[in-house]
Design a protein around this motif. Structure first.
Motif, PDB file in Angstrom:
ATOM      1  N   ALA A   1       0.786  -1.237   0.000  1.00 21.86           N
ATOM      2  CA  ALA A   1       0.000   0.000   0.000  1.00 21.86           C
ATOM      3  C   ALA A   1       0.812   1.278   0.000  1.00 21.86           C
ATOM      4  O   ALA A   1       0.280   2.334  -0.346  1.00 21.86           O
ATOM      5  CB  ALA A   1      -0.954  -0.004   1.205  1.00 21.86           C
TER       6      ALA A   1
ATOM      7  N   GLY B   1      -0.892   4.554   0.902  1.00 18.24           N
ATOM      8  CA  GLY B   1      -2.337   4.344   0.787  1.00 18.24           C
ATOM      9  C   GLY B   1      -3.022   5.093  -0.326  1.00 18.24           C
ATOM     10  O   GLY B   1      -4.251   5.200  -0.344  1.00 18.24           O
TER      11      GLY B   1
ATOM     12  N   LEU C   1      -5.389  -3.120   3.388  1.00 19.74           N
ATOM     13  CA  LEU C   1      -4.086  -2.590   2.999  1.00 19.74           C
ATOM     14  C   LEU C   1      -2.998  -3.348   3.751  1.00 19.74           C
ATOM     15  O   LEU C   1      -3.177  -3.728   4.914  1.00 19.74           O
ATOM     16  CB  LEU C   1      -3.956  -1.100   3.329  1.00 19.74           C
ATOM     17  CG  LEU C   1      -5.008  -0.140   2.780  1.00 19.74           C
ATOM     18  CD1 LEU C   1      -6.189  -0.005   3.735  1.00 19.74           C
ATOM     19  CD2 LEU C   1      -4.407   1.245   2.547  1.00 19.74           C
TER      20      LEU C   1
ATOM     21  N   ALA D   1      -5.624  -1.913   7.791  1.00 19.41           N
ATOM     22  CA  ALA D   1      -4.298  -1.551   7.286  1.00 19.41           C
ATOM     23  C   ALA D   1      -3.252  -2.228   8.149  1.00 19.41           C
ATOM     24  O   ALA D   1      -2.981  -1.804   9.271  1.00 19.41           O
ATOM     25  CB  ALA D   1      -4.115  -0.041   7.293  1.00 19.41           C
TER      26      ALA D   1
END
Length: 501
Positions: free
Chosen positions: A184, A187, A222, A246
């Motif tokens: 990622a 992001g 992620l 994430a």
């Protein structure tokens, strides 16, 4: 200049002051992340997530050595999941996001005056206009500034926003879809996908009960390996209203096999080989199990990570399209298990810290998960030949992708009616039979490559330096890959064959 641009410029200028304290550009962005997180929690009414003694005002009003000492203690405390009080009793559990942001946090600041400069500058910013324009945009502006600066070296994990936005427009992420980025960075792909969904669905108002909460909490996955980059990623998605999954992890280990299957995967995986020539530690890998080439292994992860009918757009360097052995086996797997419908040949120079030649591959996973002959033809768009000299003096822009998007069509699975533009055009169709005759080599070009012309046109010294360094890095990477491949042959390691999932 907008309020956001003005704030980014002011914050970035402070880095020049901090360089006397031995703080690098990337370290500065991490340092800012800690301080901005505290301030933004105050600005957005979320300070309840932080223990009272560590909130922004408590830090900002202190002076001198007392402030620096308190700041160091704050960083240690907020990242400690098992902190105890003076009597040795466990303190209340901390907010998970706070723990993740401050995990193993430490400051590089040594001079109290520099910390005071930062807290004063942050306190004096126009936070009203920043909130109006979006705190996420402010933070993204800082990340972009860091990536654009050649000295920071951060361009290796920052994909240019015009490219991300173009990919998102073409793949059309939808409300309720599970969207994944297994590498990622900060992001950017997930933020852009969420922004499109948010804007196309009335800012998530008026949805069925629980749908908005599900979107921001359950639909995004992620993964990022580098701890400091993962920290920036958490901050970025949080400021864009995303509370997705994430994780700080190596996708190429068995942890990655447990990521939930996705309807859409968008990613720019890291280039190069695993450190020490290590192989992916994924028990479910077949084709790339014996290679240290990270980008090949990430493509296998993405193929396996899609649900039936799921789609993907992935940035890959040229060698993924032409490398023999494992590379060829992977391309066969890709074309058998998926419809590899489109390849975009990107111009060089668009990645600030890398001069390697790159592409975007667009593909759709077989709806019935069969493993033979799913790709009937591959359409290749050449955006590289005769491209401008991209860099500081000519940045990549949204309009640069307009012709490609028109040729691609309105179907995110590449099934819109398309026109082969012939040998003089940029968009051409190659049947699976044509590709087999080429030895499954997908590094297809037919126009005169204007790369040499483009690089001769570079005028900014930073751009010229970046181009030279990029070529040196790519040459080094190719030598390392060749050495590892030769060592594998000496050990009798044959390329893995394409196996059933």
């Amino acid at each position: 200049m907008s309020a956001t641009q003005d704030i980014v410029a002011k914050l970035w200028k402070l880095c020049d002051v901090l360089r006397d304290d031995g703080v690098t550009y990337s370290e500065y962005v991490t340092e800012l992340t800690f301080l901005l997180f505290l301030k933004m929690m105050a600005e957005t009414g979320q300070e309840r997530r932080i223990p009272e003694e560590y909130r922004w005002d408590t830090l900002a009003r202190r002076e001198g050595l007392d402030q620096l000492t308190h700041y160091k203690h704050l960083l240690t405390s907020l990242g400690d999941p098992e902190e105890r009080d003076a009597e040795g009793k466990p303190k209340p559990a901390k907010d998970k996001l706070v723990l993740a942001i401050f995990e193993n946090a430490q400051t590089r600041l040594r001079k109290p005056a520099n910390l005071k400069s930062l807290t004063t500058a942050i306190e004096d910013l126009d936070w009203f206009d920043a909130r109006e324009e979006g705190l996420g945009d402010l933070y993204e502006g800082l990340l972009q500034k860091n990536a654009e600066d050649k000295k920071s070296g951060a361009g290796q994990y920052f994909t240019p926003r015009p490219l991300i936005d173009s990919i998102v427009r073409l793949t059309k992420p939808q409300l309720g879809e599970r969207i994944q980025d297994p590498a990622a960075g900060t992001g950017g792909f997930i933020v852009a996908a969420h922004r499109r969904i948010y804007e196309e669905n009335n800012e998530l108002y008026g949805l069925a009960e629980g749908a908005a909460e599900k979107q921001i909490r359950d639909c995004y996955t992620l993964s990022e390996l580098v701890p400091d980059t993962h920290r920036l990623c958490l901050m970025n998605i949080m400021l864009h209203g995303i509370e997705g999954d994430a994780q700080s992890m190596d996708t190429l280990t068995d942890e990655g096999s447990h990521l939930p299957k996705a309807d859409l995967i968008l990613s720019n995986p890291p280039f190069g080989t695993k450190k020490g020539g290590g192989r992916p530690q994924r028990s479910d890998f077949s084709t790339t199990a014996g290679t240290s080439n990270k980008q090949l292994a990430f493509v296998e992860h993405i193929i396996r990570g899609l649900v039936p009918g799921g789609r993907a757009a992935v940035v890959v360097p040229d060698n993924v399209l032409f490398e023999d052995g494992t590379g060829r086996a992977l391309r066969q797997m890709l074309m058998n298990w998926c419809d590899l419908h489109t390849i975009l040949r990107l111009p060089t120079g668009i990645f600030y810290a890398q001069g390697v030649k790159t592409n975007v591959i667009f593909f759709t996973r077989n709806a019935d998960r069969s493993e033979s002959g799913w790709t009937e033809a591959v359409w290749v768009y050449d955006m590289r030949a005769g491209a401008p000299s991209y860099g500081k003096t000519r940045p990549l822009r949204a309009e640069d992708f307009a012709d490609f998007e028109a040729a691609f069509g309105d179907d995110p699975n590449g099934r819109a009616e398309r026109q082969d533009q012939g040998e003089e055009g940029r968009f051409r169709r190659f049947s699976r039979e044509d590709i087999e005759k080429r030895g499954d080599n997908l590094d297809i070009s037919w126009l005169r490559d204007g790369e040499e012309e483009a690089e001769d046109g570079l005028t900014d010294p930073d751009d010229i330096t970046a181009a030279i360094l990029g070529h040196l890095r790519e040459a080094t990477r190719e030598i390392e890959a060749l050495v590892l491949e030769l060592e594998g042959e000496e050990e009798g390691a044959a390329p893995a064959a394409v196996a059933a999932e």
